[in-house]
Design a protein around this motif. Structure first.
Motif, PDB file in Angstrom:
ATOM      1  N   CYS A  30      -0.444   9.207   1.703  1.00  0.00           N
ATOM      2  CA  CYS A  30      -0.158  10.412   0.909  1.00  0.00           C
ATOM      3  C   CYS A  30       0.351  11.531   1.811  1.00  0.00           C
ATOM      4  CB  CYS A  30      -1.394  10.871   0.140  1.00  0.00           C
ATOM      5  SG  CYS A  30      -1.711   9.978  -1.401  1.00  0.00           S
ATOM      6  N   ALA A  31      -0.283  11.666   2.970  1.00  0.00           N
ATOM      7  CA  ALA A  31       0.133  12.693   3.922  1.00  0.00           C
ATOM      8  C   ALA A  31       1.510  12.417   4.498  1.00  0.00           C
ATOM      9  CB  ALA A  31      -0.900  12.796   5.060  1.00  0.00           C
ATOM     10  N   GLU A  32       1.906  11.136   4.524  1.00  0.00           N
ATOM     11  CA  GLU A  32       3.208  10.781   5.075  1.00  0.00           C
ATOM     12  C   GLU A  32       4.287  10.684   3.994  1.00  0.00           C
ATOM     13  OE1 GLU A  32       2.941   8.174   8.907  1.00  0.00           O
ATOM     14  OE2 GLU A  32       1.695   7.210   7.375  1.00  0.00           O
ATOM     15  N   HIS A  33       3.921  10.989   2.772  1.00  0.00           N
ATOM     16  CA  HIS A  33       4.886  10.910   1.671  1.00  0.00           C
ATOM     17  C   HIS A  33       6.050  11.873   1.925  1.00  0.00           C
ATOM     18  CE1 HIS A  33       6.468  12.046  -2.362  1.00  0.00           C
ATOM     19  NE2 HIS A  33       6.323  10.743  -2.582  1.00  0.00           N
ATOM     20  N   LEU A  49       0.836  -1.204   0.000  1.00  0.00           N
ATOM     21  CA  LEU A  49       0.000   0.000   0.000  1.00  0.00           C
ATOM     22  C   LEU A  49       0.869   1.253   0.000  1.00  0.00           C
ATOM     23  CD1 LEU A  49      -3.046   0.935   0.249  1.00  0.00           C
ATOM     24  CD2 LEU A  49      -2.594   1.142   2.708  1.00  0.00           C
ATOM     25  N   ARG A  50       1.905   1.260   0.836  1.00  0.00           N
ATOM     26  CA  ARG A  50       2.830   2.399   0.860  1.00  0.00           C
ATOM     27  C   ARG A  50       3.526   2.587  -0.485  1.00  0.00           C
ATOM     28  NH1 ARG A  50       8.353   1.336   3.728  1.00  0.00           N
ATOM     29  NH2 ARG A  50       8.424   0.098   1.798  1.00  0.00           N
ATOM     30  N   ASP A  51       4.100   1.508  -1.004  1.00  0.00           N
ATOM     31  CA  ASP A  51       4.892   1.624  -2.228  1.00  0.00           C
ATOM     32  C   ASP A  51       4.039   2.069  -3.416  1.00  0.00           C
ATOM     33  OD1 ASP A  51       7.018   0.789  -0.723  1.00  0.00           O
ATOM     34  OD2 ASP A  51       7.081  -1.250  -1.548  1.00  0.00           O
ATOM     35  N   GLU A  52       2.858   1.487  -3.552  1.00  0.00           N
ATOM     36  CA  GLU A  52       2.007   1.825  -4.688  1.00  0.00           C
ATOM     37  C   GLU A  52       1.419   3.232  -4.554  1.00  0.00           C
ATOM     38  OE1 GLU A  52       1.757   0.201  -7.396  1.00  0.00           O
ATOM     39  OE2 GLU A  52       2.819  -1.612  -6.792  1.00  0.00           O
ATOM     40  N   THR A  53       1.184   3.665  -3.330  1.00  0.00           N
ATOM     41  CA  THR A  53       0.698   5.028  -3.115  1.00  0.00           C
ATOM     42  C   THR A  53       1.791   6.036  -3.399  1.00  0.00           C
ATOM     43  OG1 THR A  53      -0.919   4.314  -1.458  1.00  0.00           O
ATOM     44  CG2 THR A  53      -0.255   6.632  -1.410  1.00  0.00           C
ATOM     45  N   TRP A  54       2.972   5.778  -2.888  1.00  0.00           N
ATOM     46  CA  TRP A  54       4.054   6.752  -3.028  1.00  0.00           C
ATOM     47  C   TRP A  54       4.554   6.871  -4.472  1.00  0.00           C
ATOM     48  CZ3 TRP A  54       7.702   6.244   1.854  1.00  0.00           C
ATOM     49  CH2 TRP A  54       7.021   6.760   2.972  1.00  0.00           C
ATOM     50  N   VAL A  55       4.591   5.769  -5.217  1.00  0.00           N
ATOM     51  CA  VAL A  55       5.057   5.876  -6.599  1.00  0.00           C
ATOM     52  C   VAL A  55       4.094   6.723  -7.417  1.00  0.00           C
ATOM     53  CG1 VAL A  55       3.924   3.798  -7.548  1.00  0.00           C
ATOM     54  CG2 VAL A  55       6.118   4.570  -8.472  1.00  0.00           C
ATOM     55  N   ARG A  56       2.826   6.668  -7.101  1.00  0.00           N
ATOM     56  CA  ARG A  56       1.840   7.502  -7.795  1.00  0.00           C
ATOM     57  C   ARG A  56       1.885   8.939  -7.286  1.00  0.00           C
ATOM     58  NH1 ARG A  56       0.512   2.428  -8.002  1.00  0.00           N
ATOM     59  NH2 ARG A  56      -0.697   1.598  -9.771  1.00  0.00           N
ATOM     60  N   ARG A  57       2.141   9.087  -6.006  1.00  0.00           N
ATOM     61  CA  ARG A  57       2.290  10.445  -5.442  1.00  0.00           C
ATOM     62  C   ARG A  57       3.483  11.154  -6.070  1.00  0.00           C
ATOM     63  NH1 ARG A  57       2.498  14.836  -3.625  1.00  0.00           N
ATOM     64  NH2 ARG A  57       1.929  15.619  -1.553  1.00  0.00           N
ATOM     65  N   ASP A  58       4.555  10.404  -6.337  1.00  0.00           N
ATOM     66  CA  ASP A  58       5.743  10.975  -6.986  1.00  0.00           C
ATOM     67  C   ASP A  58       5.436  11.459  -8.401  1.00  0.00           C
ATOM     68  OD1 ASP A  58       7.539  10.673  -4.896  1.00  0.00           O
ATOM     69  OD2 ASP A  58       8.107   8.643  -5.492  1.00  0.00           O
ATOM     70  N   SER A  59       4.462  10.833  -9.048  1.00  0.00           N
ATOM     71  CA  SER A  59       4.146  11.185 -10.433  1.00  0.00           C
ATOM     72  C   SER A  59       3.159  12.334 -10.545  1.00  0.00           C
ATOM     73  CB  SER A  59       3.578   9.960 -11.159  1.00  0.00           C
ATOM     74  OG  SER A  59       2.299   9.638 -10.627  1.00  0.00           O
ATOM     75  N   ALA A  60       2.797  12.905  -9.384  1.00  0.00           N
ATOM     76  CA  ALA A  60       1.895  14.058  -9.335  1.00  0.00           C
ATOM     77  C   ALA A  60       0.500  13.752  -9.860  1.00  0.00           C
ATOM     78  CB  ALA A  60       2.492  15.253 -10.100  1.00  0.00           C
ATOM     79  N   SER A  81      -3.503  13.036  -9.533  1.00  0.00           N
ATOM     80  CA  SER A  81      -4.512  13.596  -8.644  1.00  0.00           C
ATOM     81  C   SER A  81      -4.817  12.593  -7.532  1.00  0.00           C
ATOM     82  CB  SER A  81      -5.799  13.895  -9.407  1.00  0.00           C
ATOM     83  OG  SER A  81      -6.436  12.695  -9.800  1.00  0.00           O
ATOM     84  N   ALA A  82      -5.303  13.108  -6.405  1.00  0.00           N
ATOM     85  CA  ALA A  82      -5.637  12.244  -5.274  1.00  0.00           C
ATOM     86  C   ALA A  82      -6.690  11.216  -5.675  1.00  0.00           C
ATOM     87  CB  ALA A  82      -6.123  13.090  -4.102  1.00  0.00           C
ATOM     88  N   GLU A  83      -7.642  11.641  -6.483  1.00  0.00           N
ATOM     89  CA  GLU A  83      -8.710  10.736  -6.911  1.00  0.00           C
ATOM     90  C   GLU A  83      -8.161   9.582  -7.746  1.00  0.00           C
ATOM     91  OE1 GLU A  83      -8.687  13.990  -7.270  1.00  0.00           O
ATOM     92  OE2 GLU A  83     -10.258  14.627  -5.853  1.00  0.00           O
ATOM     93  N   THR A  84      -7.218   9.886  -8.624  1.00  0.00           N
ATOM     94  CA  THR A  84      -6.638   8.844  -9.470  1.00  0.00           C
ATOM     95  C   THR A  84      -5.799   7.880  -8.654  1.00  0.00           C
ATOM     96  OG1 THR A  84      -6.610  10.347 -11.373  1.00  0.00           O
ATOM     97  CG2 THR A  84      -5.199   8.395 -11.483  1.00  0.00           C
TER      98      THR A  84
END
Length: 297
Positions: A292-295, A246-257, A259-262
């Motif tokens: 996301c908040a802990e990214h 969950l962390r890894d998949e969330t953070w890799v998407r957070r790095d790509s900017a 949207s939160a919804e996506t």
């Protein structure tokens, strides 16, 4: 916990399972807002783990524990402060010594009233069980570790630090190889992230993962989760691996900017694909929001 609850979250003292000599679990029956409840005995005393939701459930737990104890001294502890785990402790006053870690005691004091109001709003069956709740004050508070001697059996209470909540605690019975985890671990359901900004943001996905990595490495023969069927060490590994993914998949998407919804949409779909049999899918979105908040920006 946003959805209303239509069923009665009632503890039933049935199908009690013996895990080891003088150690039993009252199973949750897969009923939402009913926890697994432990009763651990020694020569001189008995420890109860969890109360159930509200005084009426706790009365049944106390009655069972008193009969089980057969005159032995009673202790009570709770794995964390959330209502279905701790909001029946008042019933044990004068009958048992209530002990928790300092962070959990602070959670009860500071956040208990807010959680009581929130849970009452979940529906009439829950509100009914919470009638007459008085938030308890522990009799004994420890900082990080407490060894409770029951007479020929020592039970280890260990504060884990912030994870599912600030005051999480595990209860270990070393001679039996049994570990009570509370909501750090659930069986066959997605991890419960009480992520409700701005009201409650104490849950930490990164710290929770660190706790699970440690617990999975310490070894336990039997694991009693907060909710769901008792299992073995694979329950610890399942939660560890889920939180890591969950962390890894969330953070890799957070790095790509994205949207939160996506991010939520894609990560939710992936987690369900990996664990199609797991329940409580709505908690995935809460977990993504927390991480996301802990990214590390």
């Amino acid at each position: 916990m946003a959805d209303r609850v239509s069923h009665d979250p009632v503890v039933h003292i049935t199908e009690v399972r013996e895990l080891d000599r003088d150690l039993v679990v009252v199973p949750d029956g897969r009923v939402q807002l009913v926890p697994n409840i432990g009763v651990i005995g020694g020569r001189d005393a008995v420890l109860v783990v969890e109360t159930g939701l509200g005084p009426r459930n706790a009365e049944k737990v106390l009655e069972f524990a008193t009969e089980y104890a057969r005159g032995r001294r009673l202790y009570l502890t709770t794995t964390h402060f959330h209502p279905e785990h701790a909001f029946g402790a008042q019933v044990f006053a004068g009958e048992a010594t209530f002990l928790v870690n300092r962070a959990q005691a602070e959670d009860l004091k500071v956040k208990g009233a807010g959680y009581l109001d929130m849970f009452r709003g979940l529906g009439e069956p829950v509100a009914r069980q919470l009638e007459g709740v008085v938030l308890p004050e522990p009799d004994l508070v420890y900082d990080e570790a407490y060894d409770l001697e029951l007479g020929g059996r020592t039970v280890q209470l260990r504060a884990t630090g912030r994870a599912h909540s600030r005051g999480d605690q595990v209860v270990r019975v070393p001679d039996a190889g049994v570990l009570f985890t509370g909501d750090l671990v659930e069986a066959e359901q997605f991890a419960i992230f009480p992520w409700f900004p701005p009201y409650d943001t104490d849950v930490s996905g990164t710290r929770w993962l660190a706790v699970m990595e440690r617990l999975a490495g310490e070894g336990a023969r039997v694991v009693v989760p907060g909710h769901g069927a008792v299992g073995g060490p694979e329950l610890l590994a399942d939660v560890r691996d889920y939180l890591r993914l969950l962390r890894d998949e969330t953070w890799v998407r957070r790095d790509s900017a994205m949207s939160a919804e996506t991010i939520v949409e894609e990560v939710r779909a992936l987690m369900i694909e990996r664990h199609p049999e797991w329940a409580e899918r709505d908690w995935i979105e809460k977990g993504v929001g927390c991480l996301c908040a802990e990214h590390p920006a």
